[in-house]
Design a protein around this motif. Structure first.
Motif, PDB file in Angstrom:
ATOM      1  N   LYS A  99       0.829  -1.209   0.000  1.00 11.94           N
ATOM      2  CA  LYS A  99       0.000   0.000   0.000  1.00 11.94           C
ATOM      3  C   LYS A  99       0.863   1.257   0.000  1.00 11.94           C
ATOM      4  O   LYS A  99       0.587   2.221  -0.715  1.00 11.94           O
ATOM      5  N   ARG A 100       1.913   1.255   0.814  1.00 11.71           N
ATOM      6  CA  ARG A 100       2.777   2.428   0.927  1.00 11.71           C
ATOM      7  C   ARG A 100       3.537   2.679  -0.373  1.00 11.71           C
ATOM      8  O   ARG A 100       3.676   3.823  -0.819  1.00 11.71           O
ATOM      9  N   THR A 101       3.987   1.605  -0.999  1.00  7.71           N
ATOM     10  CA  THR A 101       4.801   1.760  -2.206  1.00  7.71           C
ATOM     11  C   THR A 101       3.973   2.232  -3.394  1.00  7.71           C
ATOM     12  O   THR A 101       4.416   3.069  -4.185  1.00  7.71           O
TER      13      THR A 101
ATOM     14  N   HIS B 132      -7.187   2.589   0.852  1.00  7.72           N
ATOM     15  CA  HIS B 132      -7.310   1.827   2.089  1.00  7.72           C
ATOM     16  C   HIS B 132      -8.250   0.640   1.960  1.00  7.72           C
ATOM     17  O   HIS B 132      -8.125  -0.351   2.673  1.00  7.72           O
ATOM     18  N   ASP B 133      -9.240   0.729   1.040  1.00 10.89           N
ATOM     19  CA  ASP B 133     -10.208  -0.356   0.908  1.00 10.89           C
ATOM     20  C   ASP B 133      -9.854  -1.325  -0.217  1.00 10.89           C
ATOM     21  O   ASP B 133     -10.687  -2.128  -0.639  1.00 10.89           O
ATOM     22  N   GLU B 134      -8.620  -1.252  -0.713  1.00  7.34           N
ATOM     23  CA  GLU B 134      -8.169  -2.184  -1.745  1.00  7.34           C
ATOM     24  C   GLU B 134      -6.858  -2.832  -1.311  1.00  7.34           C
ATOM     25  O   GLU B 134      -6.116  -2.268  -0.509  1.00  7.34           O
ATOM     26  N   GLN B 135      -6.582  -4.016  -1.835  1.00  9.53           N
ATOM     27  CA  GLN B 135      -5.348  -4.709  -1.497  1.00  9.53           C
ATOM     28  C   GLN B 135      -4.831  -5.475  -2.706  1.00  9.53           C
ATOM     29  O   GLN B 135      -5.599  -6.179  -3.347  1.00  9.53           O
ATOM     30  N   ARG B 136      -3.546  -5.332  -2.986  1.00 10.04           N
ATOM     31  CA  ARG B 136      -2.929  -6.126  -4.046  1.00 10.04           C
ATOM     32  C   ARG B 136      -2.320  -7.403  -3.489  1.00 10.04           C
ATOM     33  O   ARG B 136      -1.922  -8.281  -4.243  1.00 10.04           O
ATOM     34  N   ILE B 137      -2.193  -7.475  -2.188  1.00 11.81           N
ATOM     35  CA  ILE B 137      -1.784  -8.699  -1.507  1.00 11.81           C
ATOM     36  C   ILE B 137      -2.608  -8.775  -0.232  1.00 11.81           C
ATOM     37  O   ILE B 137      -2.898  -7.756   0.396  1.00 11.81           O
ATOM     38  N   SER B 138      -3.027  -9.984   0.130  1.00  6.48           N
ATOM     39  CA  SER B 138      -3.797 -10.164   1.357  1.00  6.48           C
ATOM     40  C   SER B 138      -3.308 -11.424   2.060  1.00  6.48           C
ATOM     41  O   SER B 138      -2.656 -12.280   1.454  1.00  6.48           O
ATOM     42  N   ILE B 139      -3.608 -11.513   3.337  1.00  4.62           N
ATOM     43  CA  ILE B 139      -3.247 -12.698   4.105  1.00  4.62           C
ATOM     44  C   ILE B 139      -4.520 -13.472   4.418  1.00  4.62           C
ATOM     45  O   ILE B 139      -5.421 -12.970   5.099  1.00  4.62           O
ATOM     46  N   SER B 140      -4.604 -14.672   3.900  1.00 11.20           N
ATOM     47  CA  SER B 140      -5.755 -15.537   4.192  1.00 11.20           C
ATOM     48  C   SER B 140      -5.379 -16.490   5.328  1.00 11.20           C
ATOM     49  O   SER B 140      -4.332 -17.145   5.263  1.00 11.20           O
ATOM     50  N   THR B 141      -6.201 -16.528   6.344  1.00 12.82           N
ATOM     51  CA  THR B 141      -5.935 -17.408   7.488  1.00 12.82           C
ATOM     52  C   THR B 141      -7.029 -18.454   7.580  1.00 12.82           C
ATOM     53  O   THR B 141      -8.217 -18.129   7.591  1.00 12.82           O
TER      54      THR B 141
END
Length: 226
Positions: A42-44, A49-58
């Protein structure tokens, strides 16, 4: 540290090496769900804030492995009948698959597999139909909330967005931001041989099944059969 001479850059142990044919791949056993990769991405790239190019699925959150000796080896548990891996966190993003299903199903050729290995989305062609989202087994395609132009006729909104594997950073000799930020070296970058060697050195197996490995690595999936 990997030392494949065909790679353009050799970096930290977690990032390993970049260059033509490099892939990004998770070591699920090393992921601690800290979210550092999400923040770095997100920073790069100034991802909203409501989007993600990578997520962690648990999965199996809060559950211990059964039997307990599999606590440190989720893939091992998945390979045995009646064994449970317990809580497992999986970094999910575009793995720039060799046999990318998203490219195969895109009706307007918005998605292409480039010769240098990156799967690229051409924004000017995407109509937001979301076929790629249905085809991708890793949930990589994202569709921002906007509903503009042709996308309003075919999909629920927006052109597709996804992980670029930081191609622009790699062009100037840097690694993907998520992998460089990862505190536990859970995101590996390199060719199939380098990644397989690193997993072998760590004593873990790929988390994905044979079909998924074939999608990600194509014929090179055989490198992981050790």
């Amino acid at each position: 540290m990997a030392t494949n001479e065909s790679s353009d850059q050799v970096m930290g142990q977690g990032v390993m090496s970049t260059g033509e044919g490099a892939r990004i791949f998770p070591d699920v056993e090393a992921c601690i769900d800290c979210g550092g990769c999400v923040v770095a991405c997100k920073r790069t790239w100034d991802v909203p804030h409501d989007e993600q190019r990578i997520s962690i699925s648990t999965m199996l959150e809060g559950q211990p492995a059964d039997p307990m000796e599999f606590n440190g080896n989720s893939p091992g548990a998945l390979g045995q009948a009646n064994a449970s891996p317990g809580e497992t966190s999986i970094p999910m993003q575009c793995y720039h698959c060799e046999n990318a299903p998203c490219v195969s199903v895109c009706p307007v050729d918005s998605l292409v597999k480039k010769e240098n290995g990156f799967v690229e989305v051409r924004d000017d062609l995407c109509v937001g139909c979301q076929y790629c989202l249905s085809a991708c087994p890793f949930g990589a395609p994202q569709f921002p909330a906007e509903d503009e132009g042709a996308a309003s006729l075919f999909g629920t909104g927006g052109t597709m967005d996804k992980c670029t594997m930081c191609e622009e950073r790699q062009d100037v000799g840097k690694g993907p931001a998520c992998a460089e930020e990862c505190a536990t070296d859970a995101l590996l970058v390199g060719d199939a041989t380098e990644i397989a060697d690193e997993l072998d050195k760590r004593g873990t197996d790929p988390f994905f099944n044979d079909r998924a490995m074939e999608i990600v690595f194509g014929d090179d999936a055989g490198e992981f059969e050790r």
